[in-house]
Scaffold this motif. Structure first.
Motif, mmCIF file in Angstrom:
data_model
loop_
_atom_site.group_PDB
_atom_site.id
_atom_site.type_symbol
_atom_site.label_atom_id
_atom_site.label_comp_id
_atom_site.label_asym_id
_atom_site.label_seq_id
_atom_site.Cartn_x
_atom_site.Cartn_y
_atom_site.Cartn_z
ATOM 1 N N PRO A 143 -2.289 28.644 1.084
ATOM 2 C CA PRO A 143 -3.989 29.530 1.443
ATOM 3 C C PRO A 143 -4.702 27.711 1.758
ATOM 4 C CG PRO A 143 -3.363 28.569 -0.971
ATOM 5 C CD PRO A 143 -2.027 28.367 0.371
ATOM 6 N N GLY A 144 -4.378 26.779 2.013
ATOM 7 C CA GLY A 144 -5.734 25.121 2.155
ATOM 8 C C GLY A 144 -4.610 25.172 3.946
ATOM 9 N N VAL A 145 -4.171 25.687 4.446
ATOM 10 C CA VAL A 145 -3.637 25.624 6.369
ATOM 11 C C VAL A 145 -5.360 25.551 6.727
ATOM 12 C CG1 VAL A 145 -3.216 28.038 6.731
ATOM 13 C CG2 VAL A 145 -2.175 26.155 7.833
ATOM 14 N N GLU A 146 -6.120 26.083 6.550
ATOM 15 C CA GLU A 146 -7.697 26.345 7.145
ATOM 16 C C GLU A 146 -8.674 24.892 6.343
ATOM 17 O OE1 GLU A 146 -8.597 29.932 8.543
ATOM 18 O OE2 GLU A 146 -6.687 30.252 9.055
ATOM 19 N N TYR A 147 -8.292 23.767 5.773
ATOM 20 C CA TYR A 147 -9.010 23.511 4.494
ATOM 21 C C TYR A 147 -9.182 22.441 5.673
ATOM 22 C CZ TYR A 147 -10.632 20.646 1.076
ATOM 23 O OH TYR A 147 -11.714 19.836 -0.241
ATOM 24 N N ASP A 148 -10.593 22.504 6.416
ATOM 25 C CA ASP A 148 -10.505 21.198 7.314
ATOM 26 C C ASP A 148 -11.609 20.515 6.558
ATOM 27 O OD1 ASP A 148 -11.718 19.408 9.450
ATOM 28 O OD2 ASP A 148 -12.410 21.534 10.529
ATOM 29 N N TRP A 149 -11.095 18.762 5.849
ATOM 30 C CA TRP A 149 -12.372 18.305 5.320
ATOM 31 C C TRP A 149 -11.910 16.901 6.058
ATOM 32 C CZ3 TRP A 149 -16.088 19.548 3.109
ATOM 33 C CH2 TRP A 149 -16.602 18.616 2.198
ATOM 34 N N ALA A 150 -13.437 16.160 6.061
ATOM 35 C CA ALA A 150 -13.139 15.058 6.230
ATOM 36 C C ALA A 150 -14.718 14.546 5.153
ATOM 37 C CB ALA A 150 -13.443 14.427 7.520
ATOM 38 N N GLU A 151 -14.948 13.285 5.252
ATOM 39 C CA GLU A 151 -15.319 12.026 4.476
ATOM 40 C C GLU A 151 -16.280 11.349 4.288
ATOM 41 O OE1 GLU A 151 -14.292 14.209 -0.012
ATOM 42 O OE2 GLU A 151 -14.094 12.465 0.691
ATOM 43 N N ALA A 152 -16.924 11.504 5.582
ATOM 44 C CA ALA A 152 -17.404 10.144 5.991
ATOM 45 C C ALA A 152 -17.892 9.300 5.111
ATOM 46 C CB ALA A 152 -18.849 10.379 7.275
ATOM 47 N N ILE A 153 -18.092 8.145 5.432
ATOM 48 C CA ILE A 153 -18.741 6.388 4.641
ATOM 49 C C ILE A 153 -19.887 5.902 5.286
ATOM 50 C CG2 ILE A 153 -17.868 3.940 3.836
ATOM 51 C CD1 ILE A 153 -14.721 4.907 3.722
ATOM 52 N N VAL A 154 -20.670 5.962 4.910
ATOM 53 C CA VAL A 154 -22.036 5.930 6.189
ATOM 54 C C VAL A 154 -23.023 4.940 4.807
ATOM 55 C CG1 VAL A 154 -22.019 8.508 6.940
ATOM 56 C CG2 VAL A 154 -23.095 8.095 4.740
ATOM 57 N N PRO A 155 -23.597 4.181 6.129
ATOM 58 C CA PRO A 155 -24.904 3.064 5.518
ATOM 59 C C PRO A 155 -25.726 4.102 4.735
ATOM 60 C CG PRO A 155 -24.081 2.838 7.462
ATOM 61 C CD PRO A 155 -23.464 3.881 7.480
ATOM 62 N N VAL A 156 -26.429 3.355 3.273
ATOM 63 C CA VAL A 156 -27.334 3.656 3.012
ATOM 64 C C VAL A 156 -28.564 4.338 3.602
ATOM 65 C CG1 VAL A 156 -29.126 3.939 0.987
ATOM 66 C CG2 VAL A 156 -27.281 2.301 0.633
ATOM 67 N N ALA A 157 -28.807 4.016 4.471
ATOM 68 C CA ALA A 157 -29.711 4.495 5.448
ATOM 69 C C ALA A 157 -29.059 5.676 6.375
ATOM 70 C CB ALA A 157 -29.839 2.970 6.697
ATOM 71 N N GLU A 158 -28.123 5.349 6.978
ATOM 72 C CA GLU A 158 -27.713 7.149 7.336
ATOM 73 C C GLU A 158 -28.009 8.174 6.260
ATOM 74 O OE1 GLU A 158 -25.615 9.610 10.746
ATOM 75 O OE2 GLU A 158 -27.598 7.889 10.208
ATOM 76 N N ALA A 159 -27.693 8.309 5.368
ATOM 77 C CA ALA A 159 -27.510 8.868 3.833
ATOM 78 C C ALA A 159 -29.059 9.386 4.127
ATOM 79 C CB ALA A 159 -27.121 8.658 3.093
ATOM 80 N N GLU A 160 -30.296 8.595 3.666
ATOM 81 C CA GLU A 160 -31.736 9.029 3.273
ATOM 82 C C GLU A 160 -31.456 9.351 5.406
ATOM 83 O OE1 GLU A 160 -32.612 5.057 2.937
ATOM 84 O OE2 GLU A 160 -32.635 5.003 0.653
ATOM 85 N N ARG A 161 -32.132 9.088 6.347
ATOM 86 C CA ARG A 161 -31.876 9.683 7.227
ATOM 87 C C ARG A 161 -31.133 11.597 7.070
ATOM 88 N NH1 ARG A 161 -29.810 12.478 11.432
ATOM 89 N NH2 ARG A 161 -27.654 11.758 10.789
#
Length: 366
Positions: free
Chosen positions: A176-194
């Motif tokens: 059931p996870g074959v279509e689980y398309d997942w990624a986690e981006a590590i961004v600077p705080v400024a990018e998260a605030e943007r």
């Protein structure tokens, strides 16, 4: 929110925030669909980052964790576990190396304990461990969705693929996870605030962590904060797929990993539960799972719960290995028990993969 938690950005009206964690923005179901379709991004305050730098970083991490990392290429993603001497899962981390720094994405609730343990294990090796929580944030979504972020690194979740040296127990085909398309981006705080400001302006769709977790649960994807209870063996939650290399050298807990996989069976097993959706009540993580019936024995514990946009109320639970795979179950809630149909993730016969030759019986001379 504890004193060490970052302040929550302003996600606009309608945002439901617990501490600094964005739970949802009014419609977790709609947010799930958008997240899965790649049209929304999820700020993940429950995830954080540790960095490991220095020329010995990959060989050192290889020697103390369950994953083979010495040949990890820049930009390549993997997953590792830290086990105790008895093979129980203590920590899990996604890892991506950029050629100079190994970025570890971890559950924030366990980050300080992992950082402290890694620091104790440095000895005289040329490595430096830093908690990047003050400077970086984690944003989740599909690979395509996070690709446009100004990220310092991106971890692509390998689940549910079976990596080199890994092993999959789940019998479902397709998984059931074959279509689980997942990624986690590590961004600077400024990018998260943007990103938060763009959401308030209506220029960026966001999803809360309830949506992200529902997609994870539906894909049968274990998470250390939920599925690792101090007794969990990697085999019990099908973590050999992505986080264990069965052919690498010695590391803490490796003897148990090999013994259970080759000669034994894990004492418990992860199951997916389809919960009776006639009521609005959802069980809480930690709720008892029992055999259906008036005197049904408790056979396990709920670890993760979600309300999925297609499947309705679902859960993951760890139960006794000997529980029949077709047994109807119930789950305890504050308002009584709800019925639960189980779907096998780890079968009762998982393990015992080695073909142990029988020794010939010597006849007694007369």
């Amino acid at each position: 929110m504890d004193a060490d938690s970052p302040a929550a950005p302003d996600f606009g009206p309608g945002a439901v925030v617990e501490g600094d964690v964005l739970l949802h923005l009014g419609s977790p179901t709609r947010e799930q669909r958008a997240l899965a379709a790649g049209t929304a991004l999820a700020p993940l305050a429950s995830r954080t980052v540790l960095t490991v730098s220095g020329p010995d970083r990959l060989s050192w991490l290889d020697s103390i964790t369950s994953q083979a990392l010495t040949m990890l290429s820049p930009g390549e993603s993997a997953e590792l576990l830290v086990l105790d001497p008895q093979g129980h899962v203590e920590h899990a981390a996604g890892i991506v190396d950029d050629g100079e720094i190994a970025w570890l994405v971890v559950d924030r609730s366990r980050a300080e304990a992992l950082r402290a343990w890694l620091t104790r294990m440095r000895f005289r090796l040329r490595v430096e461990i830093v908690d990047a929580t003050p400077t970086h944030r984690v944003v989740g979504g599909t690979r395509a969705a996070v690709a446009d972020l100004a990220a310092d690194a991106v971890w692509h979740d390998p689940w549910p693929g079976i990596g080199v040296g890994g092993w999959g127990y789940a019998p479902a085909d397709p998984h059931p996870g074959v279509e689980y398309d997942w990624a986690e981006a590590i961004v600077p705080v400024a990018e998260a605030e943007r990103l938060a400001a763009a959401a308030v302006a209506g220029d960026q769709a966001l999803a809360g962590e309830l949506a992200a977790d529902a997609l994870r649960v539906a894909a049968w994807r274990p998470r250390a904060e939920r599925e690792a209870d101090g007794r969990t063996l990697p085999h019990e939650v099908d973590w050999l797929r992505t986080a264990v290399h069965l052919e690498k050298g010695c590391y803490r807990g490796q003897e148990t990993v090999a013994k259970v996989h080759n000669l034994g069976h894990p004492p418990r097993r992860l199951v997916a539960l389809q919960l009776d959706g006639s009521d609005a009540v959802l069980p809480a993580p930690g709720a008892d799972v029992a055999l259906a019936g008036e005197d049904g024995d408790v056979v396990g514990t709920v670890t993760s719960v979600a309300r999925h946009h297609d499947e309705g109320p679902i859960a993951l639970a760890i139960i006794k290995r000997t529980t029949p795979v077709d047994a109807p179950l119930t789950v305890a809630t504050d308002d009584g028990v709800v019925a639960a149909a189980q779907e096998t993730i780890v079968p009762p016969d998982a393990g015992r993969t080695a073909s142990v030759p029988r020794l010939p019986r010597l006849s007694r001379r007369r």
